[in-house]
Design a protein around this motif. Structure first.
Motif, short mmCIF file in Angstrom:
data_model
loop_
_atom_site.label_atom_id
_atom_site.label_comp_id
_atom_site.label_asym_id
_atom_site.label_seq_id
_atom_site.Cartn_x
_atom_site.Cartn_y
_atom_site.Cartn_z
N LYS A 5 -50.03 49.48 -42.96
CA LYS A 5 -49.18 50.28 -43.83
C LYS A 5 -48.46 51.32 -42.99
O LYS A 5 -48.95 51.72 -41.93
CB LYS A 5 -50.03 50.98 -44.89
CG LYS A 5 -50.72 50.04 -45.84
CD LYS A 5 -51.46 50.83 -46.91
CE LYS A 5 -52.21 49.90 -47.83
NZ LYS A 5 -53.61 49.77 -47.48
N LEU A 6 -47.33 51.79 -43.48
CA LEU A 6 -46.61 52.85 -42.80
C LEU A 6 -47.52 54.05 -42.63
O LEU A 6 -48.28 54.41 -43.54
CB LEU A 6 -45.36 53.24 -43.57
CG LEU A 6 -44.31 52.14 -43.75
CD1 LEU A 6 -43.12 52.68 -44.52
CD2 LEU A 6 -43.87 51.59 -42.42
N ALA A 21 -43.90 53.02 -38.25
CA ALA A 21 -42.75 53.55 -38.98
C ALA A 21 -41.99 52.50 -39.77
O ALA A 21 -41.35 52.81 -40.77
CB ALA A 21 -41.79 54.22 -38.00
N LYS A 22 -42.06 51.23 -39.30
CA LYS A 22 -41.30 50.18 -39.98
C LYS A 22 -42.01 48.85 -39.75
O LYS A 22 -42.50 48.58 -38.66
CB LYS A 22 -39.88 50.11 -39.40
CG LYS A 22 -38.97 49.10 -40.04
CD LYS A 22 -37.60 49.13 -39.41
CE LYS A 22 -36.69 48.08 -39.98
NZ LYS A 22 -35.40 48.03 -39.30
N ASP A 26 -41.63 39.78 -38.31
CA ASP A 26 -42.27 39.49 -37.03
C ASP A 26 -42.39 40.70 -36.11
O ASP A 26 -42.98 40.61 -35.04
CB ASP A 26 -41.49 38.41 -36.27
CG ASP A 26 -41.53 37.07 -36.99
OD1 ASP A 26 -42.54 36.77 -37.64
OD2 ASP A 26 -40.53 36.32 -36.91
N GLU A 27 -41.82 41.84 -36.50
CA GLU A 27 -41.80 43.02 -35.63
C GLU A 27 -42.25 44.26 -36.38
O GLU A 27 -42.19 44.32 -37.60
CB GLU A 27 -40.37 43.27 -35.11
CG GLU A 27 -39.82 42.19 -34.23
CD GLU A 27 -38.42 42.52 -33.76
OE1 GLU A 27 -38.07 42.05 -32.68
OE2 GLU A 27 -37.67 43.24 -34.47
N THR A 40 -40.01 49.25 -30.72
CA THR A 40 -40.20 48.05 -31.55
C THR A 40 -40.96 47.00 -30.76
O THR A 40 -40.67 46.76 -29.59
CB THR A 40 -38.84 47.50 -31.99
OG1 THR A 40 -38.14 48.52 -32.73
CG2 THR A 40 -39.00 46.27 -32.87
N PHE A 41 -41.96 46.40 -31.41
CA PHE A 41 -42.82 45.38 -30.81
C PHE A 41 -42.92 44.17 -31.70
O PHE A 41 -42.77 44.27 -32.92
CB PHE A 41 -44.26 45.90 -30.64
CG PHE A 41 -44.41 46.99 -29.64
CD1 PHE A 41 -44.55 46.70 -28.30
CD2 PHE A 41 -44.44 48.31 -30.05
CE1 PHE A 41 -44.70 47.71 -27.38
CE2 PHE A 41 -44.59 49.32 -29.13
CZ PHE A 41 -44.73 49.02 -27.79
N GLN A 42 -43.25 43.04 -31.10
CA GLN A 42 -43.65 41.86 -31.87
C GLN A 42 -45.03 42.17 -32.45
O GLN A 42 -45.84 42.83 -31.80
CB GLN A 42 -43.74 40.63 -30.95
CG GLN A 42 -42.41 40.18 -30.39
CD GLN A 42 -41.54 39.58 -31.48
OE1 GLN A 42 -41.99 38.75 -32.26
NE2 GLN A 42 -40.29 39.98 -31.52
#
Length: 70
Positions: A5-6, A21-22, A26-27, A40-42
């Motif tokens: 969850k955020l 945060a988001k 897939d990311e 940003t990550f996978q």
């Protein structure tokens, strides 16, 4: 990973720690460091998820334990 969850804390397989945060299909994007740098990550790169609720509970437990010691 399906229960993320955020606001949860994320630890990646590379050791980067940040707050979620988001969430996309897939990311995920986290904010890391005091500068709130977005990264940003996978999803596959996530090693550990620590829920916000678990962090709050742990903090309360530490405070209660500290009070007992005094």
């Amino acid at each position: 990973l399906n229960t993320m969850k955020l606001g949860d804390t994320i630890i990646t397989i590379g050791g980067i720690v940040g707050v979620l945060a988001k969430i996309d299909e897939d990311e995920v994007t986290i904010y890391s460091s005091n500068a709130n740098t977005p990264i940003t990550f996978q999803k596959a790169a996530i090693q550990t998820v620590i829920s916000r609720n678990a962090e709050k509970k742990e903090s309360k437990d530490k405070k209660a334990s500290k009070s007992k010691d005094e």
